[in-house]
Design a protein around this motif. Structure first.
Motif, PDB file in Angstrom:
ATOM      1  N   UNK A   2       6.430  -7.858 -10.541  1.00  0.00           N
ATOM      2  CA  UNK A   2       7.066  -7.471  -8.956  1.00  0.00           C
ATOM      3  C   UNK A   2       6.353  -5.992  -8.771  1.00  0.00           C
ATOM      4  N   UNK A   3       5.998  -5.595  -7.192  1.00  0.00           N
ATOM      5  CA  UNK A   3       5.805  -4.652  -7.032  1.00  0.00           C
ATOM      6  C   UNK A   3       6.605  -3.635  -5.781  1.00  0.00           C
ATOM      7  N   UNK A   4       6.796  -2.765  -5.823  1.00  0.00           N
ATOM      8  CA  UNK A   4       8.018  -1.245  -5.500  1.00  0.00           C
ATOM      9  C   UNK A   4       7.084  -0.822  -3.937  1.00  0.00           C
ATOM     10  N   UNK A   5       7.556  -1.385  -3.330  1.00  0.00           N
ATOM     11  CA  UNK A   5       7.297  -0.606  -1.765  1.00  0.00           C
ATOM     12  C   UNK A   5       8.177   0.304  -0.964  1.00  0.00           C
ATOM     13  N   UNK A   6       6.588   1.308  -0.960  1.00  0.00           N
ATOM     14  CA  UNK A   6       8.494   3.081  -0.586  1.00  0.00           C
ATOM     15  C   UNK A   6       7.611   2.476   1.182  1.00  0.00           C
ATOM     16  N   UNK A   7       8.345   1.885   2.148  1.00  0.00           N
ATOM     17  CA  UNK A   7       8.853   1.523   3.349  1.00  0.00           C
ATOM     18  C   UNK A   7       9.923   2.481   4.109  1.00  0.00           C
ATOM     19  N   UNK A   8       9.191   3.339   4.828  1.00  0.00           N
ATOM     20  CA  UNK A   8       9.871   4.639   5.343  1.00  0.00           C
ATOM     21  C   UNK A   8       9.740   4.874   6.725  1.00  0.00           C
ATOM     22  N   UNK A 123       9.676  -8.022  -4.106  1.00  0.00           N
ATOM     23  CA  UNK A 123       9.461  -7.164  -4.190  1.00  0.00           C
ATOM     24  C   UNK A 123      10.600  -6.307  -4.199  1.00  0.00           C
ATOM     25  N   UNK A 124      10.070  -4.911  -4.633  1.00  0.00           N
ATOM     26  CA  UNK A 124      11.496  -4.093  -4.780  1.00  0.00           C
ATOM     27  C   UNK A 124      10.751  -2.821  -3.926  1.00  0.00           C
ATOM     28  N   UNK A 125      11.982  -2.534  -2.741  1.00  0.00           N
ATOM     29  CA  UNK A 125      12.175  -1.686  -1.334  1.00  0.00           C
ATOM     30  C   UNK A 125      12.921  -0.270  -1.828  1.00  0.00           C
ATOM     31  N   UNK A 136       8.889   8.674  -8.361  1.00  0.00           N
ATOM     32  CA  UNK A 136       8.669   7.820  -8.772  1.00  0.00           C
ATOM     33  C   UNK A 136       6.986   7.389  -8.329  1.00  0.00           C
ATOM     34  N   UNK A 137       6.368   7.854  -7.814  1.00  0.00           N
ATOM     35  CA  UNK A 137       4.828   8.175  -7.011  1.00  0.00           C
ATOM     36  C   UNK A 137       3.788   7.964  -8.095  1.00  0.00           C
ATOM     37  N   UNK A 138       4.264   8.248  -9.320  1.00  0.00           N
ATOM     38  CA  UNK A 138       3.570   6.803 -10.116  1.00  0.00           C
ATOM     39  C   UNK A 138       3.770   5.676 -10.070  1.00  0.00           C
ATOM     40  N   UNK A 139       4.752   5.252 -10.445  1.00  0.00           N
ATOM     41  CA  UNK A 139       5.455   3.757  -9.910  1.00  0.00           C
ATOM     42  C   UNK A 139       5.252   3.007  -9.152  1.00  0.00           C
ATOM     43  N   UNK A 140       4.771   3.806  -7.348  1.00  0.00           N
ATOM     44  CA  UNK A 140       4.368   2.723  -6.055  1.00  0.00           C
ATOM     45  C   UNK A 140       3.403   2.057  -5.729  1.00  0.00           C
ATOM     46  N   UNK A 183       1.488   2.536   8.879  1.00  0.00           N
ATOM     47  CA  UNK A 183       0.508   3.248   8.287  1.00  0.00           C
ATOM     48  C   UNK A 183       0.472   2.252   6.673  1.00  0.00           C
ATOM     49  N   UNK A 184      -0.174   1.571   6.372  1.00  0.00           N
ATOM     50  CA  UNK A 184       0.101   0.925   4.556  1.00  0.00           C
ATOM     51  C   UNK A 184      -0.921   1.891   4.001  1.00  0.00           C
ATOM     52  N   UNK A 185      -0.826   2.090   2.527  1.00  0.00           N
ATOM     53  CA  UNK A 185      -1.690   2.774   1.821  1.00  0.00           C
ATOM     54  C   UNK A 185      -1.130   1.683   0.551  1.00  0.00           C
ATOM     55  N   UNK A 186      -1.876   1.392  -0.397  1.00  0.00           N
ATOM     56  CA  UNK A 186      -2.148   0.660  -1.934  1.00  0.00           C
ATOM     57  C   UNK A 186      -2.846   2.225  -2.454  1.00  0.00           C
ATOM     58  N   UNK A 187      -1.485   2.414  -3.575  1.00  0.00           N
ATOM     59  CA  UNK A 187      -1.610   3.668  -4.910  1.00  0.00           C
ATOM     60  C   UNK A 187      -2.063   2.914  -6.013  1.00  0.00           C
TER      61      UNK A 187
END
Length: 187
Positions: A2-8, A123-125, A136-140, A183-187
């Motif tokens: 699963x992925x973690x998405x910071x949607x804000x 996915x995880x929001x 959680x920056x390293x997990x986003x 704006x969308x970004x991949x980490x």
């Protein structure tokens, strides 16, 4: 996995809320509501979904994680289960949460997210806040930010970390008619 998405949502100067955690300074136009309802309807709280006539499963997420401050906004409105359509987790060591639909993560949010990402599901929001996003920056895996055409001048930052340069890869961008940029970004 699963992925973690910071949607804000954020101001042009990088704040996700005013200094007291309020969101009233953000201009929520019909274009923004249409975008969220059409693209990310599961990110709307249950009451907003009802008002907009939205139901059914989400398009991207089946789980929401939020910090104490973000969850407190719902509590202040008398709501203990703000996202009844999602599996709900709140990272807090100070709030006592009595709602059986909300699971508390009392410590080690990084370990808890890593465990959630290993489970089956969608996915995880990450709904906020900035302090939790910083932890959680390293997990986003993905950052999707709605940049509203407003400057706050202060408040809660997008990431509540100290100086920590992190490179992102731009994936998509969209400009709404009201001037809000998504704006969308991949980490």
């Amino acid at each position: 996995m699963r992925t973690l998405t910071y949607y804000v949502g954020a101001s042009l100067d990088g704040f996700i809320a005013d200094p007291d955690g309020g969101l009233g300074a953000f201009p929520i136009s019909p274009e923004v509501v249409d975008h969220i309802a059409g693209e990310y309807p599961e990110t709307l709280p249950g009451q907003a979904r009802e008002q907009l006539g939205l139901s059914g499963p989400g398009r991207h997420f089946d789980t929401v994680v939020q910090g104490r401050g973000s969850y407190a906004l719902a509590l202040d409105a008398g709501v203990t289960s703000p996202y009844p359509h999602l599996k709900q987790y709140v990272v807090t060591s100070t709030l006592r949460i009595e709602d059986p639909d909300v699971t508390v993560i009392p410590s080690d949010p990084v370990g808890a997210i890593r465990a959630l990402k290993q489970q089956d599901g969608g996915g995880i929001y990450l709904a906020g806040g900035g302090n939790l996003a910083g932890q959680l920056l390293g997990e986003i895996d993905e950052l999707i930010v709605k940049v509203y055409p407003v400057v706050l001048g202060g408040g809660i930052p997008l990431f509540g970390t100290g100086f920590s340069p992190t490179s992102l890869t731009s994936s998509t961008h969209r400009l709404l008619a009201d001037g809000t940029a998504v704006l969308s970004y991949q980490l």
